[in-house]
Design an enzyme around this catalytic site. Sequence first.
Site, PDB file in Angstrom:
ATOM      1  N   ARG A   1       0.860  -1.202   0.000  1.00 46.22           N
ATOM      2  CA  ARG A   1       0.000   0.000   0.000  1.00 46.22           C
ATOM      3  C   ARG A   1       0.883   1.235   0.000  1.00 46.22           C
ATOM      4  O   ARG A   1       1.695   1.418   0.903  1.00 46.22           O
ATOM      5  CB  ARG A   1      -0.940   0.038   1.213  1.00 46.22           C
ATOM      6  CG  ARG A   1      -2.153   0.949   0.994  1.00 46.22           C
ATOM      7  CD  ARG A   1      -3.009   1.093   2.248  1.00 46.22           C
ATOM      8  NE  ARG A   1      -2.295   1.859   3.237  1.00 46.22           N
ATOM      9  CZ  ARG A   1      -2.316   1.610   4.557  1.00 46.22           C
ATOM     10  NH1 ARG A   1      -3.027   0.616   5.048  1.00 46.22           N
ATOM     11  NH2 ARG A   1      -1.623   2.358   5.384  1.00 46.22           N
TER      12      ARG A   1
ATOM     13  N   ASN B   1       4.122   0.852   2.262  1.00 49.57           N
ATOM     14  CA  ASN B   1       4.026  -0.277   3.188  1.00 49.57           C
ATOM     15  C   ASN B   1       4.230  -1.591   2.450  1.00 49.57           C
ATOM     16  O   ASN B   1       3.544  -1.860   1.455  1.00 49.57           O
ATOM     17  CB  ASN B   1       2.649  -0.292   3.849  1.00 49.57           C
ATOM     18  CG  ASN B   1       2.455   0.913   4.748  1.00 49.57           C
ATOM     19  OD1 ASN B   1       3.070   1.012   5.803  1.00 49.57           O
ATOM     20  ND2 ASN B   1       1.627   1.855   4.320  1.00 49.57           N
TER      21      ASN B   1
ATOM     22  N   LYS C   1      11.846   3.018   6.194  1.00 51.90           N
ATOM     23  CA  LYS C   1      11.775   4.422   5.772  1.00 51.90           C
ATOM     24  C   LYS C   1      13.110   4.912   5.204  1.00 51.90           C
ATOM     25  O   LYS C   1      13.145   5.839   4.408  1.00 51.90           O
ATOM     26  CB  LYS C   1      11.309   5.286   6.928  1.00 51.90           C
ATOM     27  CG  LYS C   1       9.769   5.305   6.975  1.00 51.90           C
ATOM     28  CD  LYS C   1       9.077   4.915   8.130  1.00 51.90           C
ATOM     29  CE  LYS C   1       7.597   4.825   7.919  1.00 51.90           C
ATOM     30  NZ  LYS C   1       6.995   3.702   8.625  1.00 51.90           N
TER      31      LYS C   1
ATOM     32  N   LYS D   1      11.209  10.192  11.612  1.00 52.25           N
ATOM     33  CA  LYS D   1      10.668   8.827  11.605  1.00 52.25           C
ATOM     34  C   LYS D   1      11.741   7.775  11.844  1.00 52.25           C
ATOM     35  O   LYS D   1      12.750   7.757  11.148  1.00 52.25           O
ATOM     36  CB  LYS D   1      10.024   8.506  10.245  1.00 52.25           C
ATOM     37  CG  LYS D   1       8.921   9.430   9.832  1.00 52.25           C
ATOM     38  CD  LYS D   1       8.250   8.894   8.561  1.00 52.25           C
ATOM     39  CE  LYS D   1       7.236   9.880   8.041  1.00 52.25           C
ATOM     40  NZ  LYS D   1       6.543   9.365   6.847  1.00 52.25           N
TER      41      LYS D   1
ATOM     42  N   GLU E   1       6.820   0.441  11.913  1.00 52.97           N
ATOM     43  CA  GLU E   1       5.523   0.403  11.241  1.00 52.97           C
ATOM     44  C   GLU E   1       4.404   0.389  12.265  1.00 52.97           C
ATOM     45  O   GLU E   1       4.620   0.044  13.418  1.00 52.97           O
ATOM     46  CB  GLU E   1       5.412  -0.887  10.418  1.00 52.97           C
ATOM     47  CG  GLU E   1       6.284  -0.922   9.190  1.00 52.97           C
ATOM     48  CD  GLU E   1       5.994   0.224   8.254  1.00 52.97           C
ATOM     49  OE1 GLU E   1       4.834   0.635   8.114  1.00 52.97           O
ATOM     50  OE2 GLU E   1       6.953   0.747   7.665  1.00 52.97           O
ATOM     51  N   GLY E   2       3.220   0.729  11.807  1.00 54.80           N
ATOM     52  CA  GLY E   2       2.043   0.504  12.635  1.00 54.80           C
ATOM     53  C   GLY E   2       1.551   1.736  13.371  1.00 54.80           C
ATOM     54  O   GLY E   2       0.589   1.659  14.139  1.00 54.80           O
TER      55      GLY E   2
HETATM   56  P1  ADP Z   1       3.606   4.294   9.884  1.00 55.56           P
HETATM   57  O1  ADP Z   1       4.404   3.328   9.088  1.00 55.56           O
HETATM   58  O2  ADP Z   1       3.786   4.129  11.345  1.00 55.56           O
HETATM   59  O3  ADP Z   1       2.167   4.334   9.453  1.00 55.56           O
HETATM   60  P2  ADP Z   1       3.853   6.895   8.557  1.00 55.56           P
HETATM   61  O4  ADP Z   1       5.061   7.332   7.836  1.00 55.56           O
HETATM   62  O5  ADP Z   1       2.693   6.510   7.717  1.00 55.56           O
HETATM   63  O6  ADP Z   1       4.254   5.724   9.573  1.00 55.56           O
HETATM   64  O7  ADP Z   1       3.404   8.052   9.536  1.00 55.56           O
HETATM   65  C1  ADP Z   1       2.244   7.956  10.330  1.00 55.56           C
HETATM   66  C2  ADP Z   1       1.318   9.134  10.059  1.00 55.56           C
HETATM   67  O8  ADP Z   1       2.004  10.365  10.271  1.00 55.56           O
HETATM   68  C3  ADP Z   1       0.776   9.214   8.644  1.00 55.56           C
HETATM   69  O9  ADP Z   1      -0.367   8.422   8.477  1.00 55.56           O
HETATM   70  C4  ADP Z   1       0.486  10.694   8.506  1.00 55.56           C
HETATM   71  O10 ADP Z   1      -0.775  11.024   9.078  1.00 55.56           O
HETATM   72  C5  ADP Z   1       1.580  11.341   9.337  1.00 55.56           C
HETATM   73  N1  ADP Z   1       2.711  11.701   8.459  1.00 55.56           N
HETATM   74  C6  ADP Z   1       3.807  10.957   8.216  1.00 55.56           C
HETATM   75  N2  ADP Z   1       4.634  11.586   7.367  1.00 55.56           N
HETATM   76  C7  ADP Z   1       4.057  12.749   7.047  1.00 55.56           C
HETATM   77  C8  ADP Z   1       4.423  13.869   6.217  1.00 55.56           C
HETATM   78  N3  ADP Z   1       5.571  13.903   5.542  1.00 55.56           N
HETATM   79  N4  ADP Z   1       3.552  14.913   6.139  1.00 55.56           N
HETATM   80  C9  ADP Z   1       2.409  14.917   6.828  1.00 55.56           C
HETATM   81  N5  ADP Z   1       2.008  13.906   7.642  1.00 55.56           N
HETATM   82  C10 ADP Z   1       2.816  12.843   7.752  1.00 55.56           C
HETATM   83 MG    MG Z   2       3.679   2.087   7.500  1.00 61.70          MG
HETATM   84 MG    MG Z   3       1.434   4.902   7.635  1.00 59.60          MG
END
Ligand code: ADP
Ligand code: MG
Ligand code: MG
Length: 513
Positions: free
Chosen positions: A134, A158, A336, A398, A402-403
């Site tokens: 995804r 993902n 990441k 970051k 995950e999660g």
């Molecule tokens: P995970 O793998 O834990 O889901 P993400 O990278 O998706 O990690 O980050 C979790 C959440 O943080 C995302 O669903 C989003 O809402 C917010 N987020 C992450 N990166 C960004 C970004 N560059 N700009 C805005 N929001 C972000």
């Molecule tokens: Mg993720």
């Molecule tokens: Mg995410």
Amino acid sequence: MAPLTISEYPPELSSEEEQYLLSNLKDWSIAHGLAVRPAPSFVSSSQDPSGVLATTAPVTLFPSLFPRVCFEAGLALQTAYNELYAAIARDERWLQGIVEELIDIDDFVEKLWQTHLAVKKEGYVQNLSLGLFRSDYMVHSDSSKSDSSPGLRQVEFNTIASSFGGLSSLVSALHRYLLTIDAYPSSTAGIIKAEALRQSKSTSSLAQGLAAAHKAYGTSRSGKPLCVLFVVQDPERNVFDQRHLEYALLEESGVRSFRLPFHRTLTDTKLDSDRNLLYAPPNSPSTEYEVTTVYFRAGYTPDDYPREEDWTARLQLEKSRAIKCPSILTHLAGCKKVQQVLATPHSPHLKRFLPDESVASRVLETFAPIYPLDDSEAGREAKKLAQDPATAVRYVLKPQREGGGNNIYRKAIPPFLKNLPETHWPAYILMEMIEPPPLRNAILRNGELQRGGVICELGVYGVCLWRNGTSEDDKGEILQNWEAGYLLRTKGDQSEEGGVAAGFGAVDSCCLV
Ligand code: ADP
Ligand code: MG
Ligand code: MG
């Protein structure tokens, strides 16, 4: 009633209108399994001692407005992203370069890599891999460009346990149903219309991915019947999302599957002398099955490995002949750090994996600026940005996790780094925050309505089945590759995180404008 303009969306509802919409939404959700197990804080175990209760999944009342060009571009790009990540997962040497930068400062990445090496030592006996991917995006309007037309920026990609495919198909069907029964006021007729509502085919399409792997596995070698294994967390609140895939797999493809709580792996599975993975259902242990495909909906977080034997369990699954979704290398490709390395300006990496220049440039356009926090020139520059409160507010930090719930946002970054030895900073990447245009909606969560500004995140699912290469000259090949529907997740604009399961967001569907 005067037609609503886009900037006035969504409509205000009279209390009668709201009542009608909510009662239909709640009944439809439960009747169709758009549901989750209740949070322990919501229903205590003494109120539900045998765990029979379910509640409506958090959803938006209205489909959120989404730019048509962005939606179509995101879906059209998915097969290229599948190709990209399948190529990364097939390139052990390149991944090793990434892992080496993390291994001394990230125990989880180290354990995953060691597990890969342990399997490699004995030799991999399965050369097919499945990805149910995804790719997540937000809409971004680049005000520095003269036309400032909206584009998509990738949040993350993902490669393991990409969730909500099962519920996503339902929420788009729910919004369509609410339109059909006139639950939306007539003032919205020019906006919420059948042609603008996008149905997500994710349930069926992801299940077809599992069925494709099951079929590609071939015939049973042990003589036992074949099955797919969903490796899951226990307890799991988002169980129905997974069940919908399981039911679609059975109903559409006739494939039997079982749910294996990850911590029961060593109790309920074993390898025979040919490394076939045999599963003995606890209710009938004498009827063993040979597992064709291991679908991980657990194992992506260190929390799933509280005991050393949980790593033995992962190793047992990885060593087996079953097709893994994902394999360890595919799991690691979702780090990441990989996203950051791909996004490095003028880097040769994207070209290496996507030789077709026009495809690579369309992928490249979706990258947001991401920096390492290491001693490279870009890294030293990023360290300055991250430590200065005036600039840190434009970024998110970051780790390789995950999660949901793992990131550090904006003004929290400088104090966080202050408390972290600088030798550990390279375990994180620094990413520019994507700032989507303002939108409004209403979210129903635990029976409570929250109205106001929201942020939407579009996820595009992809299915990819490939054969891994066997030598320097044989890089393997892609056998199946398709876009598999979408997810829209919507959160209040005061929340930095967007996870539905983590309690921040809601499932939504797209109303294209
Ligand atoms: P995970 O793998 O834990 O889901 P993400 O990278 O998706 O990690 O980050 C979790 C959440 O943080 C995302 O669903 C989003 O809402 C917010 N987020 C992450 N990166 C960004 C970004 N560059 N700009 C805005 N929001 C972000
Ligand atoms: Mg993720
Ligand atoms: Mg995410």
